[in-house]
Design a protein around this motif. Structure first.
Motif, PDB file in Angstrom:
ATOM      1  N   MET A 143      35.098  13.365  51.504  1.00  0.00           N
ATOM      2  CA  MET A 143      35.874  12.295  50.892  1.00  0.00           C
ATOM      3  C   MET A 143      37.354  12.667  50.947  1.00  0.00           C
ATOM      4  SD  MET A 143      35.301  10.542  47.147  1.00  0.00           S
ATOM      5  CE  MET A 143      35.406  12.123  46.310  1.00  0.00           C
ATOM      6  N   LYS A 144      38.103  11.933  51.733  1.00  0.00           N
ATOM      7  CA  LYS A 144      39.520  12.231  51.908  1.00  0.00           C
ATOM      8  C   LYS A 144      40.300  11.807  50.672  1.00  0.00           C
ATOM      9  CE  LYS A 144      41.527  11.713  55.900  1.00  0.00           C
ATOM     10  NZ  LYS A 144      42.057  11.179  57.180  1.00  0.00           N
ATOM     11  N   LEU A 160      41.090  17.537  51.187  1.00  0.00           N
ATOM     12  CA  LEU A 160      42.299  17.329  50.401  1.00  0.00           C
ATOM     13  C   LEU A 160      43.569  17.492  51.219  1.00  0.00           C
ATOM     14  CD1 LEU A 160      41.457  19.365  47.148  1.00  0.00           C
ATOM     15  CD2 LEU A 160      40.999  16.948  47.623  1.00  0.00           C
ATOM     16  N   LYS A 161      44.567  16.744  50.797  1.00  0.00           N
ATOM     17  CA  LYS A 161      45.939  16.931  51.251  1.00  0.00           C
ATOM     18  C   LYS A 161      46.824  16.761  50.029  1.00  0.00           C
ATOM     19  CE  LYS A 161      49.451  15.265  54.494  1.00  0.00           C
ATOM     20  NZ  LYS A 161      49.704  14.518  55.740  1.00  0.00           N
ATOM     21  N   LEU A 162      47.896  17.543  49.947  1.00  0.00           N
ATOM     22  CA  LEU A 162      48.733  17.515  48.753  1.00  0.00           C
ATOM     23  C   LEU A 162      50.150  17.067  49.058  1.00  0.00           C
ATOM     24  CD1 LEU A 162      46.343  19.295  47.701  1.00  0.00           C
ATOM     25  CD2 LEU A 162      48.028  20.503  46.336  1.00  0.00           C
ATOM     26  N   VAL A 163      50.701  16.318  48.129  1.00  0.00           N
ATOM     27  CA  VAL A 163      52.121  15.983  48.130  1.00  0.00           C
ATOM     28  C   VAL A 163      52.683  16.461  46.793  1.00  0.00           C
ATOM     29  CG1 VAL A 163      53.817  14.134  47.991  1.00  0.00           C
ATOM     30  CG2 VAL A 163      51.980  14.002  49.681  1.00  0.00           C
ATOM     31  N   PHE A 164      53.623  17.376  46.857  1.00  0.00           N
ATOM     32  CA  PHE A 164      54.312  17.850  45.660  1.00  0.00           C
ATOM     33  C   PHE A 164      55.627  17.099  45.518  1.00  0.00           C
ATOM     34  CE2 PHE A 164      51.537  21.404  46.670  1.00  0.00           C
ATOM     35  CZ  PHE A 164      51.074  21.801  45.416  1.00  0.00           C
ATOM     36  N   LEU A 165      55.986  16.783  44.279  1.00  0.00           N
ATOM     37  CA  LEU A 165      57.221  16.052  44.033  1.00  0.00           C
ATOM     38  C   LEU A 165      58.398  16.971  43.706  1.00  0.00           C
ATOM     39  CD1 LEU A 165      55.855  12.965  42.075  1.00  0.00           C
ATOM     40  CD2 LEU A 165      56.122  13.308  44.546  1.00  0.00           C
ATOM     41  N   GLU A 166      58.183  18.272  43.891  1.00  0.00           N
ATOM     42  CA  GLU A 166      59.257  19.255  43.756  1.00  0.00           C
ATOM     43  C   GLU A 166      58.837  20.510  44.509  1.00  0.00           C
ATOM     44  OE1 GLU A 166      59.568  20.066  39.562  1.00  0.00           O
ATOM     45  OE2 GLU A 166      57.985  21.580  39.634  1.00  0.00           O
ATOM     46  N   SER A 167      59.787  21.373  44.746  1.00  0.00           N
ATOM     47  CA  SER A 167      59.489  22.658  45.386  1.00  0.00           C
ATOM     48  C   SER A 167      59.055  23.660  44.322  1.00  0.00           C
ATOM     49  CB  SER A 167      60.711  23.181  46.133  1.00  0.00           C
ATOM     50  OG  SER A 167      61.103  22.287  47.159  1.00  0.00           O
ATOM     51  N   GLY A 168      58.274  24.655  44.745  1.00  0.00           N
ATOM     52  CA  GLY A 168      57.814  25.680  43.812  1.00  0.00           C
ATOM     53  C   GLY A 168      56.720  26.522  44.428  1.00  0.00           C
ATOM     54  N   GLU A 169      56.268  27.516  43.666  1.00  0.00           N
ATOM     55  CA  GLU A 169      55.310  28.477  44.212  1.00  0.00           C
ATOM     56  C   GLU A 169      53.952  27.867  44.542  1.00  0.00           C
ATOM     57  OE1 GLU A 169      55.296  29.429  39.666  1.00  0.00           O
ATOM     58  OE2 GLU A 169      56.646  28.546  41.149  1.00  0.00           O
ATOM     59  N   MET A 170      53.598  26.738  43.919  1.00  0.00           N
ATOM     60  CA  MET A 170      52.295  26.146  44.188  1.00  0.00           C
ATOM     61  C   MET A 170      52.201  25.576  45.601  1.00  0.00           C
ATOM     62  SD  MET A 170      50.852  24.344  40.747  1.00  0.00           S
ATOM     63  CE  MET A 170      49.336  23.954  41.613  1.00  0.00           C
ATOM     64  N   VAL A 171      53.326  25.224  46.181  1.00  0.00           N
ATOM     65  CA  VAL A 171      53.321  24.710  47.559  1.00  0.00           C
ATOM     66  C   VAL A 171      52.800  25.793  48.498  1.00  0.00           C
ATOM     67  CG1 VAL A 171      54.695  23.730  49.411  1.00  0.00           C
ATOM     68  CG2 VAL A 171      55.267  23.186  47.026  1.00  0.00           C
ATOM     69  N   ALA A 172      53.343  26.999  48.360  1.00  0.00           N
ATOM     70  CA  ALA A 172      52.902  28.119  49.204  1.00  0.00           C
ATOM     71  C   ALA A 172      51.446  28.473  48.914  1.00  0.00           C
ATOM     72  CB  ALA A 172      53.804  29.320  48.982  1.00  0.00           C
ATOM     73  N   LEU A 173      51.052  28.420  47.645  1.00  0.00           N
ATOM     74  CA  LEU A 173      49.663  28.731  47.291  1.00  0.00           C
ATOM     75  C   LEU A 173      48.699  27.762  47.957  1.00  0.00           C
ATOM     76  CD1 LEU A 173      49.929  29.606  43.488  1.00  0.00           C
ATOM     77  CD2 LEU A 173      49.260  31.145  45.327  1.00  0.00           C
ATOM     78  N   SER A 183      40.723   7.976  51.279  1.00  0.00           N
ATOM     79  CA  SER A 183      39.935   7.020  50.492  1.00  0.00           C
ATOM     80  C   SER A 183      40.516   6.873  49.090  1.00  0.00           C
ATOM     81  CB  SER A 183      38.478   7.483  50.393  1.00  0.00           C
ATOM     82  OG  SER A 183      37.886   7.586  51.661  1.00  0.00           O
ATOM     83  N   ILE A 184      41.086   7.969  48.586  1.00  0.00           N
ATOM     84  CA  ILE A 184      41.602   8.010  47.215  1.00  0.00           C
ATOM     85  C   ILE A 184      43.001   8.622  47.224  1.00  0.00           C
ATOM     86  CG2 ILE A 184      41.318   9.063  44.921  1.00  0.00           C
ATOM     87  CD1 ILE A 184      38.284   9.086  45.480  1.00  0.00           C
ATOM     88  N   VAL A 185      43.886   8.058  46.429  1.00  0.00           N
ATOM     89  CA  VAL A 185      45.173   8.684  46.123  1.00  0.00           C
ATOM     90  C   VAL A 185      45.128   9.044  44.643  1.00  0.00           C
ATOM     91  CG1 VAL A 185      47.673   8.444  46.059  1.00  0.00           C
ATOM     92  CG2 VAL A 185      46.370   7.364  47.883  1.00  0.00           C
ATOM     93  N   SER A 214      32.158  14.141  41.893  1.00  0.00           N
ATOM     94  CA  SER A 214      31.183  13.119  41.491  1.00  0.00           C
ATOM     95  C   SER A 214      31.860  11.979  40.739  1.00  0.00           C
ATOM     96  CB  SER A 214      30.102  13.757  40.614  1.00  0.00           C
ATOM     97  OG  SER A 214      29.186  12.793  40.136  1.00  0.00           O
ATOM     98  N   ALA A 215      32.786  12.321  39.843  1.00  0.00           N
ATOM     99  CA  ALA A 215      33.489  11.292  39.080  1.00  0.00           C
ATOM    100  C   ALA A 215      34.360  10.430  39.985  1.00  0.00           C
ATOM    101  CB  ALA A 215      34.338  11.943  37.985  1.00  0.00           C
ATOM    102  N   LEU A 216      35.037  11.052  40.932  1.00  0.00           N
ATOM    103  CA  LEU A 216      35.877  10.289  41.852  1.00  0.00           C
ATOM    104  C   LEU A 216      35.033   9.317  42.682  1.00  0.00           C
ATOM    105  CD1 LEU A 216      38.318  13.079  43.139  1.00  0.00           C
ATOM    106  CD2 LEU A 216      38.870  11.173  41.601  1.00  0.00           C
TER     107      LEU A 216
END
Length: 372
Positions: free
Chosen positions: A1-2, A34-47, A86-88, A359-361
């Motif tokens: 599920m994308k 999964l694909k991620l879009v972050f709305l700011e820079s930070g260490e989670m992007v690299a993670l 399929s989901i945002v 499952s919830a999604l």
């Protein structure tokens, strides 16, 4: 599920960020692409990238800037149109303001994850105005609260605590000595960032009563100052002095080895007001600790009162003191509850959390009409 996840924060400083990382780690087993879009820079992007995910950064700027909002929405829409998820999923309500608007007119179903209790703040109110196919809440408690304010369905998804390494490095007595406490005296502690709703002041008032019955008891508050409530530390120190607890309860600030501190405790207290979930509760249970938490809130879905922990009403020091004394004065019963608590904590693994989320999604996806 994308699923395209839009995340407003890129700093690892809270439960919402930890929940996202848990999902990322377990995404394949849960059947999520999964694909991620972050709305700011930070260490989670690299993670996220280290975990093999494609992660983009779209700098949103300030929410009060209409131009910045429209620019961010347009950029997210371009990602949706190119990747065709399929989901945002807006991770927290702030993200849904952008992601929900960006998904309009596309084939993607807009959803969001409510990570805290809904409130009357500007962000939550704006997010509730943005259409959604559905939402997740970090507990059934949060799902009910949010469900009463919106027309779309809200599914409760209990979060996870990473308990894979939940084992004490030494005995409680040895850890007490290492951390500067008397090894032969009971230690009752509370863990969390210093915020009024976390109830450290309630804990102090309860400890003032406990020490009257058990003068040998020791206490500790583990947690650093929160940016939005810098004055709470001073108020706690003043209350501690007024209650005559300066030599009884230590305030040790933020610690990086929190499991070690909890392992040293005989009783772990969680005194929050209307706690959305209670990750610390699960972490303490996984360590085999006697745990006392408050109701109403998420801990009611974790603890069965009298079986694997105790529940007390929030902001009632008398009830909290009685519960602490019950644990300390009947160590055999406390040990039984702690043993059952360890077993209960296994229900909140990162793997089971990811499966619950997926499952919830899926259940919230709009039905696709059958071909004629």
């Amino acid at each position: 599920m994308k699923t395209l996840i839009v995340m407003p924060s890129a700093s690892c400083h809270g439960g919402a960020e930890a929940a996202l990382l848990h999902l990322i780690q377990q995404r394949t087993a849960a059947g999520l692409e999964l694909k991620l879009v972050f709305l700011e820079s930070g260490e989670m992007v690299a993670l996220a990238r280290d975990f093999g995910l494609e992660a983009e950064v779209i700098h949103a700027g300030r929410l009060r800037s209409v131009r910045a909002v429209f620019s961010t929405v347009r950029a997210i829409r371009e990602v949706i149109q190119a990747w065709k998820p399929s989901i945002v999923l807006g991770w927290m309500t702030k993200a849904h303001i952008y992601s929900g608007l960006a998904a309009r007119g596309t084939a993607a179903a807009p959803m969001y994850f409510q990570m805290g209790l809904p409130d009357g703040g500007v962000v939550d109110c704006l997010a509730r105005l943005v259409p959604a196919a559905g939402a997740l809440g970090c507990s059934e408690f949060v799902a009910r609260e949010q469900g009463a304010k919106v027309r779309h369905p809200v599914k409760g998804v209990a979060l996870a605590a990473d308990v894979s390494h939940a084992s004490a490095s030494a005995s409680p007595a040895e850890l007490k000595k290492k951390l500067g406490f008397a090894p032969d005296k009971p230690l009752v502690g509370i863990v969390g960032r210093l915020q009024h709703w976390k109830g450290m002041h309630v804990y102090l008032r309860a400890m003032a009563q406990v020490v009257k019955t058990m003068p040998a008891v020791q206490g500790v508050i583990v947690g650093g100052v929160h940016d939005q409530e810098p004055g709470y530390l001073e108020s706690l120190e003043k209350l501690r002095a007024e209650l005559g607890l300066t030599k009884v309860v230590s305030m040790v600030g933020r610690q990086t080895n929190v499991p070690e501190w909890m392992s040293a405790m005989d009783v772990v207290v969680h005194a929050s007001q209307r706690e959305p979930f209670g990750i610390v509760v699960v972490e303490a249970m996984a360590l085999g600790k006697a745990v006392i938490a408050t109701s109403p809130g998420g801990p009611e879905e974790i603890i069965t009162d009298g079986e694997d922990g105790l529940l007390v009403p929030w902001n009632e020091p008398d009830a909290l003191a009685s519960a602490i004394l019950r644990m300390l004065q009947d160590p055999a019963a406390a040990a039984q509850m702690a043993s059952r608590a360890r077993l209960r904590s296994e229900d909140f693994s990162t793997a089971s959390y990811a499966l619950r989320t997926a499952s919830a999604l899926r259940s919230l996806l709009p039905a696709v009409p059958a071909a004629a």
